[in-house]
Motif scaffolding. Sequence first.
Motif, PDB file in Angstrom:
ATOM      1  N   LEU A  35       0.839  -1.191   0.000  1.00 27.39           N
ATOM      2  CA  LEU A  35       0.000   0.000   0.000  1.00 27.39           C
ATOM      3  C   LEU A  35       0.878   1.247   0.000  1.00 27.39           C
ATOM      4  CD1 LEU A  35      -2.490  -1.151   2.801  1.00 27.39           C
ATOM      5  CD2 LEU A  35      -2.893  -1.221   0.323  1.00 27.39           C
ATOM      6  N   ALA A  36       0.255   2.368  -0.212  1.00 26.74           N
ATOM      7  CA  ALA A  36       0.925   3.659  -0.101  1.00 26.74           C
ATOM      8  C   ALA A  36      -0.037   4.627   0.569  1.00 26.74           C
ATOM      9  CB  ALA A  36       1.332   4.187  -1.474  1.00 26.74           C
ATOM     10  N   VAL A  37       0.501   5.695   1.129  1.00 24.31           N
ATOM     11  CA  VAL A  37      -0.334   6.740   1.714  1.00 24.31           C
ATOM     12  C   VAL A  37      -0.080   8.046   0.970  1.00 24.31           C
ATOM     13  CG1 VAL A  37      -0.573   5.715   3.998  1.00 24.31           C
ATOM     14  CG2 VAL A  37       1.402   7.168   3.506  1.00 24.31           C
ATOM     15  N   VAL A  38      -1.124   8.840   0.848  1.00 23.74           N
ATOM     16  CA  VAL A  38      -1.068  10.076   0.082  1.00 23.74           C
ATOM     17  C   VAL A  38      -1.693  11.194   0.897  1.00 23.74           C
ATOM     18  CG1 VAL A  38      -2.220  11.257  -1.836  1.00 23.74           C
ATOM     19  CG2 VAL A  38      -0.920   9.168  -2.254  1.00 23.74           C
ATOM     20  N   ALA A  39      -0.965  12.307   1.037  1.00 27.30           N
ATOM     21  CA  ALA A  39      -1.506  13.502   1.677  1.00 27.30           C
ATOM     22  C   ALA A  39      -2.027  14.430   0.585  1.00 27.30           C
ATOM     23  CB  ALA A  39      -0.423  14.198   2.502  1.00 27.30           C
ATOM     24  N   ALA A  40      -3.327  14.459   0.414  1.00 26.81           N
ATOM     25  CA  ALA A  40      -3.986  15.332  -0.561  1.00 26.81           C
ATOM     26  C   ALA A  40      -5.441  15.439  -0.155  1.00 26.81           C
ATOM     27  CB  ALA A  40      -3.870  14.776  -1.980  1.00 26.81           C
ATOM     28  N   GLY A  41      -6.099  16.509  -0.585  1.00 25.15           N
ATOM     29  CA  GLY A  41      -7.499  16.679  -0.217  1.00 25.15           C
ATOM     30  C   GLY A  41      -8.368  15.543  -0.685  1.00 25.15           C
ATOM     31  N   THR A  42      -8.153  15.091  -1.926  1.00 26.98           N
ATOM     32  CA  THR A  42      -8.843  13.924  -2.465  1.00 26.98           C
ATOM     33  C   THR A  42      -7.828  13.050  -3.177  1.00 26.98           C
ATOM     34  OG1 THR A  42      -9.350  15.065  -4.556  1.00 26.98           O
ATOM     35  CG2 THR A  42     -11.042  15.130  -2.828  1.00 26.98           C
ATOM     36  N   ALA A  43      -8.126  11.776  -3.291  1.00 27.55           N
ATOM     37  CA  ALA A  43      -7.328  10.858  -4.102  1.00 27.55           C
ATOM     38  C   ALA A  43      -7.888  10.873  -5.520  1.00 27.55           C
ATOM     39  CB  ALA A  43      -7.379   9.445  -3.524  1.00 27.55           C
ATOM     40  N   PRO A  44      -7.027  10.920  -6.548  1.00 32.69           N
ATOM     41  CA  PRO A  44      -7.541  10.984  -7.925  1.00 32.69           C
ATOM     42  C   PRO A  44      -8.453   9.823  -8.298  1.00 32.69           C
ATOM     43  CG  PRO A  44      -5.212  11.550  -7.872  1.00 32.69           C
ATOM     44  CD  PRO A  44      -5.558  11.044  -6.500  1.00 32.69           C
TER      45      PRO A  44
END
Length: 394
Positions: free
Chosen positions: A77-86
């Motif tokens: 898995l990976a984690v992403v800091a963003a308001g929404t995931a694409p």
Amino acid sequence: MRIGVEEEFHVLEVESGLLVPRADAILRRLPRQTFTTELHQCTVETNSAVHTSLHDLYTDLVRLRRRLDAAASSQGLAVVAAGTAPLAPAAAARPTADARYHHMADEYRKVADEQLICGAQVHVDVPDRDTAVHVMCEVSPWLPVLLAVSASSPFWQGADTGYASWRSMVWQRWPTAGPAGCFADAAEYDAAVEDFMRAGVISDPGMIYYDVRPSARLRTLELRICDACPRAETVVLIAGLFRALVTEARERLDRRGPECPGKHEWLRGASWRAARSGLEGVLVDPETHREAPARQILRKLLVRLRPALEAHGDWHTVRELAEAVLVDGSAARRIRRTAQEEDLLGCVDLLIAETRGERAHRRSTPPGRGLAPAVAARGPHSSAGSGTPEAVGP
């Protein structure tokens, strides 16, 4: 005046780039004091330690991101800091096994179901709740500028929304979200919260989702308007600006006392403008209430806050980080550019890399390899803060 940060992260499957409800698989490998759940299983949250130095805050955020990334990578898995995931399918919405979260899912239905969004919250010390309530009113006009700096959510479930921060549009659907308004003191604020609870609109004070609010548990004022930010440097910039706003407001209150006219009706429109345009368009100038280029307003804010920033030793760091944001553009701009040049999987790779502290991203690299965490070259540098990380509130 100490600061602390909470960051929310999307949980993604590396190979497909899809948002997936597997937070528990990551959190089992991490201490729950510092890493915790959110409403849905596709989100994890980190709580920084409390710091006086922006340099130490930056080091702490990078450290937490590295630990989180390592735990996620071990599960593919990976984690992403963003308001929404694409790439966020509706199937990713799976409430965490918690009575409070299940009540929210049952009560708010589609609003809760589509809470596939992530934010960054900043806490700043205040001496008491009366001060927090008065400062809340004073700083509110400038918060849309901080939203524009953080904007990182142009895509929603695979489609370009036309907004720089679609997260804030989704967030506005909660009954207590948006500008905070003004209150005479903490007693009046707490009475308003009790009214919401007696009316059955919310179940607890933690569901007050104003853009800024006094913490329900700590002696802090909490900024809540911002998207989660792929680059840790952006979080530090926002934290420095918010602490300076609070500092300036406290000094102003000490000189003249609370005198808020309560005319903040324009703020919802200003927040919409920031969500729509980000840093690449126009904002509503907090002083004139007229539109002006976002870059001009950010520079005006820097000039206004320079004395407070210098008082904390933050001026050079914040100025450098702000100029870097103005050169590189918002995360929303970088995400859109990547979508045009590549595709949405390229956007996912960009966000994974930036969350890890890198600048380059390559889908040709085998999934999960070749993206070791690194501190971004342009960020603040110093040794890590000492002591056990302390949670800064929900």
